[in-house]
Scaffold this motif. Structure first.
Motif, PDB file in Angstrom:
ATOM      1  N   UNK A   9       0.808  -1.230   0.000  1.00  0.00           N
ATOM      2  CA  UNK A   9       0.000   0.000   0.000  1.00  0.00           C
ATOM      3  C   UNK A   9       0.840   1.279   0.000  1.00  0.00           C
ATOM      4  N   UNK A  10       1.969   1.250   0.721  1.00  0.00           N
ATOM      5  CA  UNK A  10       2.847   2.419   0.741  1.00  0.00           C
ATOM      6  C   UNK A  10       3.449   2.649  -0.641  1.00  0.00           C
ATOM      7  N   UNK A  11       3.859   1.574  -1.302  1.00  0.00           N
ATOM      8  CA  UNK A  11       4.361   1.703  -2.674  1.00  0.00           C
ATOM      9  C   UNK A  11       3.288   2.304  -3.579  1.00  0.00           C
ATOM     10  N   UNK A  12       2.040   1.867  -3.390  1.00  0.00           N
ATOM     11  CA  UNK A  12       0.948   2.391  -4.209  1.00  0.00           C
ATOM     12  C   UNK A  12       0.751   3.880  -4.023  1.00  0.00           C
ATOM     13  N   UNK A  13       0.803   4.334  -2.777  1.00  0.00           N
ATOM     14  CA  UNK A  13       0.631   5.771  -2.491  1.00  0.00           C
ATOM     15  C   UNK A  13       1.778   6.578  -3.100  1.00  0.00           C
ATOM     16  N   UNK A  14       3.013   6.084  -2.941  1.00  0.00           N
ATOM     17  CA  UNK A  14       4.177   6.796  -3.490  1.00  0.00           C
ATOM     18  C   UNK A  14       4.101   6.846  -5.011  1.00  0.00           C
ATOM     19  N   UNK A  15       3.758   5.715  -5.633  1.00  0.00           N
ATOM     20  CA  UNK A  15       3.663   5.672  -7.097  1.00  0.00           C
ATOM     21  C   UNK A  15       2.571   6.609  -7.601  1.00  0.00           C
ATOM     22  N   UNK A  16       1.419   6.646  -6.910  1.00  0.00           N
ATOM     23  CA  UNK A  16       0.326   7.532  -7.312  1.00  0.00           C
ATOM     24  C   UNK A  16       0.745   8.999  -7.199  1.00  0.00           C
ATOM     25  N   UNK A  17       1.475   9.329  -6.138  1.00  0.00           N
ATOM     26  CA  UNK A  17       1.960  10.703  -5.976  1.00  0.00           C
ATOM     27  C   UNK A  17       2.954  11.065  -7.081  1.00  0.00           C
ATOM     28  N   UNK A  18       3.876  10.149  -7.382  1.00  0.00           N
ATOM     29  CA  UNK A  18       4.851  10.409  -8.446  1.00  0.00           C
ATOM     30  C   UNK A  18       4.163  10.580  -9.796  1.00  0.00           C
ATOM     31  N   UNK A  19       3.147   9.747 -10.060  1.00  0.00           N
ATOM     32  CA  UNK A  19       2.401   9.873 -11.305  1.00  0.00           C
ATOM     33  C   UNK A  19       1.698  11.226 -11.372  1.00  0.00           C
ATOM     34  N   UNK A  20       1.085  11.651 -10.260  1.00  0.00           N
ATOM     35  CA  UNK A  20       0.389  12.932 -10.240  1.00  0.00           C
ATOM     36  C   UNK A  20       1.334  14.109 -10.422  1.00  0.00           C
ATOM     37  N   UNK A  21       2.457  14.084  -9.697  1.00  0.00           N
ATOM     38  CA  UNK A  21       3.437  15.178  -9.808  1.00  0.00           C
ATOM     39  C   UNK A  21       4.017  15.231 -11.221  1.00  0.00           C
ATOM     40  N   UNK A  22       4.348  14.079 -11.767  1.00  0.00           N
ATOM     41  CA  UNK A  22       4.891  14.012 -13.129  1.00  0.00           C
ATOM     42  C   UNK A  22       3.899  14.590 -14.136  1.00  0.00           C
ATOM     43  N   UNK A  23       2.618  14.235 -13.978  1.00  0.00           N
ATOM     44  CA  UNK A  23       1.593  14.705 -14.911  1.00  0.00           C
ATOM     45  C   UNK A  23       1.446  16.219 -14.836  1.00  0.00           C
TER      46      UNK A  23
END
Length: 303
Positions: A9-23
């Motif tokens: 779940x922590x990996x999921x939150x970090x990945x979602x944040x990175x995807x959002x920031x990148x976008x």
């Protein structure tokens, strides 16, 4: 690749944040350049703007690939990529099992061919941020009419094809990657039963989307890239990818020549050609179904 020490779940939150920031980070220059492109309708300015927009698109994919590598940590099994040329135009089609499919295709094809452009429903332009980004990147938006609507409004018949032709005309003379999910929707057991699909692992393909692109820009296309995607652990959700739960991803590419007698034909007007083209696509899907059967057996131990 060794397992990540972080909880899923922590990996999921970090990945979602990175995807959002990148976008968001990529959309800011994307929108600025798109506005300049609107204000400077000169051929030279349009070329420069298109090149910059393409580079931003590729950078967005490359940065996504970084978090996929380091957080999703999937094992990739990729075959058949030899011979693709960045300077050529291609029509790409694939089976469709999950929203993860799109990131998988972008991951593998980034900078091997031009960034893929998907045909999108017109309503999707209103999706916050992403809809505007699709518009800025020149994704084709289509207004689809149902059979029931066309029965009441026969004057609208053929509008889909006319829109496809106008959209594809913008790509003339420019290397382009056009993408189409031939099944039109994601595979689920329920949809498979409802369709009474003759295939074991696939829904029935809709030949019209591929045929319309060939009709509009067949002479420009180098070939068709036929992609088969398989997830040995079962069809994942997007959250599964973010959390690193997609352990193996199998992607097979097959480059197919476009039959010469398919060029310059009208899918909606020529009944004999339409029947022949549908048969050709169905044969491709029968071969894909057989390949998926082999992949299920070959990678079962890795699931």
């Amino acid at each position: 690749m060794s397992p990540s020490p972080l909880p899923a779940p922590l990996r999921g939150v970090i990945a979602a944040l990175l995807l959002g920031v990148n976008t968001i980070a990529c959309c800011i220059p994307l929108f600025i350049i798109a506005l300049l492109k609107l204000c400077l309708p000169f051929a030279s300015a349009q070329r420069v703007a298109d090149d910059l927009l393409r580079r931003i698109h590729e950078r967005w994919i490359s940065l996504n690939n970084l978090w996929i590598d380091h957080l999703a940590r999937s094992r990739w099994h990729v075959s058949g990529l030899q011979g693709l040329d960045y300077q050529h135009s291609y029509l790409v089609t694939s089976n469709h099992q999950s929203w993860v499919d799109i990131l998988v295709l972008q991951y593998v094809l980034n900078r091997r061919i031009r960034p893929l452009k998907f045909f999108l429903k017109q309503q999707l332009i209103w999706v916050p941020v992403i809809g505007l980004a699709w518009w800025a990147l020149g994704f084709p938006f289509m207004k689809r009419y149902s059979k029931a609507y066309l029965a009441k409004h026969p004057e609208k018949k053929g509008k889909d094809l006319a829109t496809t032709r106008r959209t594809c005309a913008k790509f003339r003379g420019k290397p382009t990657g056009i993408f189409n999910f031939a099944e039109g929707t994601r595979f689920t057991p329920g949809k498979h039963r409802e369709q009474q699909s003759p295939f074991r692992y696939l829904l029935k393909p809709k030949a019209g989307g591929i045929a319309f692109v060939l009709d509009a820009m067949g002479e420009q296309l180098e070939s068709i890239i036929n992609v088969t995607i398989h997830y040995p652990g079962g069809n994942p959700g997007f959250w599964d990818l973010l959390c690193g739960r997609v352990h193996d991803i199998v992607v097979h590419f097959e480059e197919l020549p476009i039959p010469a007698d398919f060029i310059g034909k009208s899918y909606d007007q020529d009944e004999a050609y339409r029947a022949r083209f549908q048969q050709w696509v169905n044969e491709l899907w029968a071969q894909k179904d057989h390949l998926l059967e082999q992949l299920h057996k070959q990678y079962q131990a890795h699931s």
